[in-house]
Scaffold this active site. Structure first.
Site, PDB file in Angstrom:
ATOM      1  N   HIS A 159       1.057  -1.441  -0.016  1.00  0.00           N
ATOM      2  CA  HIS A 159       0.116   0.053   0.113  1.00  0.00           C
ATOM      3  C   HIS A 159       0.756   1.387   0.107  1.00  0.00           C
ATOM      4  O   HIS A 159       0.288   2.403  -0.204  1.00  0.00           O
ATOM      5  CB  HIS A 159      -0.961  -0.021   1.229  1.00  0.00           C
ATOM      6  CG  HIS A 159      -1.831  -1.213   1.355  1.00  0.00           C
ATOM      7  ND1 HIS A 159      -2.983  -1.064   0.169  1.00  0.00           N
ATOM      8  CD2 HIS A 159      -2.369  -1.928   2.076  1.00  0.00           C
ATOM      9  CE1 HIS A 159      -3.678  -2.245   0.328  1.00  0.00           C
ATOM     10  NE2 HIS A 159      -3.261  -2.512   1.472  1.00  0.00           N
ATOM     11  N   ASP A 195      -2.825 -10.450  -2.662  1.00  0.00           N
ATOM     12  CA  ASP A 195      -3.388  -9.974  -1.348  1.00  0.00           C
ATOM     13  C   ASP A 195      -4.915  -9.535  -1.491  1.00  0.00           C
ATOM     14  O   ASP A 195      -5.236  -9.052  -2.948  1.00  0.00           O
ATOM     15  CB  ASP A 195      -2.723  -8.688  -0.759  1.00  0.00           C
ATOM     16  CG  ASP A 195      -2.776  -8.500   0.555  1.00  0.00           C
ATOM     17  OD1 ASP A 195      -2.266  -8.849   1.621  1.00  0.00           O
ATOM     18  OD2 ASP A 195      -3.937  -7.801   0.741  1.00  0.00           O
ATOM     19  N   HIS A 197      -6.430  -7.158  -0.567  1.00  0.00           N
ATOM     20  CA  HIS A 197      -6.634  -5.772  -0.733  1.00  0.00           C
ATOM     21  C   HIS A 197      -5.647  -5.246  -1.963  1.00  0.00           C
ATOM     22  O   HIS A 197      -4.583  -5.723  -1.920  1.00  0.00           O
ATOM     23  CB  HIS A 197      -6.048  -5.004   0.447  1.00  0.00           C
ATOM     24  CG  HIS A 197      -6.781  -5.247   1.504  1.00  0.00           C
ATOM     25  ND1 HIS A 197      -6.327  -6.123   2.620  1.00  0.00           N
ATOM     26  CD2 HIS A 197      -8.195  -4.911   2.182  1.00  0.00           C
ATOM     27  CE1 HIS A 197      -7.288  -6.399   3.462  1.00  0.00           C
ATOM     28  NE2 HIS A 197      -8.233  -5.656   3.348  1.00  0.00           N
ATOM     29  N   ASP A 284      -4.476 -12.987   3.093  1.00  0.00           N
ATOM     30  CA  ASP A 284      -5.804 -12.513   3.696  1.00  0.00           C
ATOM     31  C   ASP A 284      -7.179 -12.838   2.999  1.00  0.00           C
ATOM     32  O   ASP A 284      -8.216 -12.095   3.164  1.00  0.00           O
ATOM     33  CB  ASP A 284      -5.562 -10.962   4.447  1.00  0.00           C
ATOM     34  CG  ASP A 284      -5.139 -10.299   3.052  1.00  0.00           C
ATOM     35  OD1 ASP A 284      -4.680 -10.555   2.124  1.00  0.00           O
ATOM     36  OD2 ASP A 284      -5.156  -9.042   3.281  1.00  0.00           O
TER      37      ASP A 284
END
Length: 343
Positions: A159, A195, A197, A284
């Site tokens: 991120h 991931d 996200h 995740d």
């Protein structure tokens, strides 16, 4: 497959993040790396290797120098004001405002952040610096001829953009490693982010470049964090147009749906003919992860590893997300052991 790891990550252990409108204990904690490392040892995956220190210059190859210098000095400036609690931003620059970097630490925290999910404490800089060195050391093994390596990075990085932090991420370990591969002689590198996200920071860094192909399979940003990036029509810009691929998926997506996006991403990566592959390995996507809504099971990570191996590329795995469940170690290492067994 060797695992590159540094105990320095333990220095970063903050008390709270802003989530769902309230301060709550951080999901991103040292035990995440402990569970993965324990599983690496249980499965005899390979040697566990301390990183080499490659200095600041590789970090500034992908991040703005002003941003890196800010993170490096932030706690000293914060504590000089008599503050001993975690650092979190106070304000962010709003739309239609001339964007200027303030001089005070509170303003700069907002200037260099996109959320309140990346708290900092006295050990954060040392932890994130060495997390990047873990990734650089693993990529050096790939550059030296290893067919695969695992960078057990903590904090994670995907991120973190050119000049901003957020989502537990401060320095973009995968992007730093990809750039180092290019600087070491690779012509093209592919980054695959699995991931839950979207890897908005990695997309930001390489969005206008054709020498790094970026593909991300993630929760639809209409409903999921990081909210403002990861749409399918984000295809790159300038000379990078056509080298960015996003696969936003609906809540509840299981392997039957997720694997279709994976197959298409692998097809595109194979057609790109990269010299190496960097995998942002977030687990995740697991059905019991506390901050995601996908439904992958532990056996699905074996299938992921098998399919990645079919690309027959030198592959660097960089640890990203996966939270608060014992299966984080099982799932991450399932990818790696299946990859090894399928080569």
């Amino acid at each position: 497959m060797d695992t590159f790891y540094s105990d320095t990550h333990r220095l970063h252990h903050c008390n709270a993040e802003l989530n769902e409108g309230q301060l709550m204990p951080c999901f991103e904690m040292p035990s995440r790396a402990d569970m993965v490392l324990d599983r690496v040892r249980q499965t005899n995956l390979g040697q566990i290797v301390e990183p080499i220190d490659y200095g600041m210059e590789p970090l500034k190859r992908v991040h703005a120098a002003q941003y890196v210098d800010f993170i490096a000095s932030a706690w000293e400036r914060w504590s000089a004001l008599g503050r001993s609690h975690d650092m979190l931003p106070l304000a962010w620059p709003p739309r239609r405002t001339a964007i200027r970097c303030p001089e005070d630490i509170d303003g700069q925290l907002g200037f260099f952040s996109f959320d309140a999910g990346a708290p900092m404490n006295a050990g954060t800089w040392q932890a994130v610096y060495h997390s990047a060195q873990v990734a650089l050391s693993a990529q050096a093994a790939i550059a030296a001829g290893a067919s695969a390596a695992f960078a057990l990075c903590r904090p994670p990085g995907h991120h973190a953009g050119i000049d901003y932090m957020g989502g537990y991420c401060y320095l973009n370990n995968a992007a730093i490693a990809a750039q180092a591969l290019l600087d070491g002689g690779a012509s093209r590198v592919a980054v695959l982010d699995v991931d839950f996200h979207h890897g908005n920071g990695t997309q930001d860094i390489f969005y206008d470049r054709p020498d790094v192909l970026f593909a991300s399979i993630h929760g639809d940003p209409r409903h999921e964090y990081p909210c403002f990036a990861g749409y399918a029509d984000e295809r790159g810009a300038g000379s990078g147009l056509g080298f960015n691929f996003n696969y936003p998926l609906a809540p509840g997506s299981a392997w039957s749906v997720w694997s279709q996006a994976l197959s298409d991403a692998l097809r595109i990566i194979a057609g790109y003919r990269p010299d190496a592959l960097v995998v942002s390995l977030g687990v995740d996507t697991f059905k019991d992860d506390p901050i995601s809504s996908f439904k992958l099971d532990s056996n699905d990570y074996l299938r992921l590893g098998e399919q990645l191996a079919q690309l027959a590329l030198p592959t660097l795995f960089v640890m990203e997300g996966g939270y608060a469940v014992e299966e984080i170690g099982i799932n991450a290492v399932n990818v790696l052991t299946a990859f090894d067994a399928s080569r």
